[in-house]
Design a protein around this motif. Sequence first.
Motif, short mmCIF file in Angstrom:
data_model
loop_
_atom_site.label_atom_id
_atom_site.label_comp_id
_atom_site.label_asym_id
_atom_site.label_seq_id
_atom_site.Cartn_x
_atom_site.Cartn_y
_atom_site.Cartn_z
N PRO A 398 0.80 -1.24 0.00
CA PRO A 398 0.00 0.00 0.00
C PRO A 398 0.82 1.28 0.00
CG PRO A 398 -0.89 -1.60 1.54
CD PRO A 398 0.41 -2.16 1.08
N ALA A 401 2.17 1.34 -3.67
CA ALA A 401 1.21 1.18 -4.76
C ALA A 401 0.45 2.47 -5.06
CB ALA A 401 0.23 0.06 -4.42
N LYS A 402 0.33 3.35 -4.06
CA LYS A 402 -0.41 4.59 -4.27
C LYS A 402 0.39 5.65 -5.03
CE LYS A 402 0.95 6.61 0.17
NZ LYS A 402 0.49 7.11 1.49
#
Length: 646
Positions: A398, A401-402
Amino acid sequence: MFPFSRLTVVVLSAFMALPVMAANLQLRIIETSDVHAHLTDFDYNQNQTNPKIGLTRAANLIKQARREVKNSVYVDNGDVLQGSMLGDYMAAKGLAENEKHPSYLALEKLNATASVVGSHEFNYGLDYLNRAIANTSVPILSANVFDAKTKAPYFKPYLFKIMMLKDEQGQKHRVNVAFIGFTPPQVLQWDKRHLDGKILVSDIVLTAKKYVPLLKYLGADVIIALNHSGLGDGKTDINQENTTLALSKIEGIDAIAFGHEHDLFPSENFAHVAGVDVNQGTLNQAAATMPGQFANHIGVIDLILNNDSGKWRVINKSAQLRPIFDEKTQKPLVSNNWRLKWAMRPYEKATRKFVAQPVGNGAAPMANYLSLVQDDPTIQLINNAQTDYVQRELAGLPALAKLPILSAAAPLRAGGRHNDPTAYTDISQGNLTYRDVVNLYPSPSTVAAVKVNGAELKEWLECSASVFQHLQSGSSDVQPLVNWAGFHTYNFDVIDGVSYQIDVSKPARYNGDCLLVNPKSQRIRQLTFNGKPVHPQAEFIVATNNYRAFGGKFAGTGKNKVVLDSSVENRQVISHYIYTQTEQNGAVIAQADQNWRFAPVAANAYFETSPTERAKNYIEQNAVHPYIWSGTDGQGFAMYQFDMQK
């Protein structure tokens, strides 16, 4: 403690004590370097023979150079296992327990005295390299590579030969000749996945300063360095990649066989360098050669020795290059050595079958004839594939990935170093094979990704933009655009996912080594992401290869910036992308998105590219500017002019 026994000293001292009659004699050192598994003149990229390359052709030059003198040795300066599809085939197949690698088999058949461990010898892993070396009779040298656990030399550091050499009257004399090899320390970064925790690599110049006195103490009359390293600037900063000029200043080194940069020495390219005599072929006190790439030249160093003082001393030295092909007449200067050609035939045949494996379909022709002047479909395909892979790899993380994922890739086959008009990528529409993938991406590097901020991203692009000359706005002259002498095209990274302009009316902010030379200059303009200016603190992931990610040369790279260190080759990622796109859409589409361009400049410029009719037709159909063909240059490249204000 020096690594030799008391018996060795006694024996050598006895040899040194033997009386010798006053005489002159000649010792010739013949060099190849950066053969890169181009063992024959078959060009797997073009799927046809190419008289400009191949050890089977250079073999006859070596044979001829030997016949001319009474005393000669042939040495290879490394990067011999990897770099052609034959090298890839052998690595994919693997070496059986007692199987000879064809590259080392070829050196054996040419009676090579020694070879050195080049930077690309590690590309397929240490186990593969160790087996290849174990199965050859050719001594493979490197004095500055050590076992990480024991700190002992990992390879044979040097070769000490007591040779019986003939003088001008044909009388034989004992002469002690030492060969020592060096490998660039950067292999620890470039092949980290294979080498981390296994080997250490010390500074080349410091290692030489340790070993040269030892070799002299052992009684060496002549010391020959096999330095898999480029010329460099003569400085002695620790762990420099290119060190030959600095090495040439060390007293006791008589000759240097060097390479790594795929350039030619002696040649006028280096006439401006202090300490260099291109007519004599010397660097400071050493004779030296760098014979290009793919066996397109051999180096010939001649040393004249005299023993009037009771000891053999080098009293004269010179060096020259001999090409296998005449660029002016466009005719080969030498035929294949058919004994070597026959020995290499089974490997060539198996490689041709290997590279014909299908991977998918291409929706349109792809070529990089214009990759240095406009956005390019071959780079686009590589960047699309890298972005796709890294997105999938980071999807479960996370925090990463953002972040927006960008991708960096450079033209890996775009004219060599302004020395190979045939070295371009050109892929036809329709069926794509593994040959096409390697044509797109010749290096066996692996995918990696770094986390950068907007400021680092801009500086990365600033260094990439150093490939271009500084053009004088308003000049009526047609000015050269590409800085061939100071930059490698494989460092011209195009970063997809952002848009930007390159202003060549400004001097380059960095030099070819990404060292800041013009701090007030800014070439990168209008750098945007999703149509908005890139903020200096904005964060991005950049997909690239392990060489770039761990290199630390470009802003935003280096070990501490890496967030993904994959063991998957870029070529595997490209193959997978082509396959999946073909499955989903019937073919892979790699249309350049024109995310970069030149800022308008009141100047007329010219650039060099392939001279073939195929290239000319491609340029006519795909040019985003009106490029005007204006003949060919002395290297055989086509020259195109264009108005950079349009």
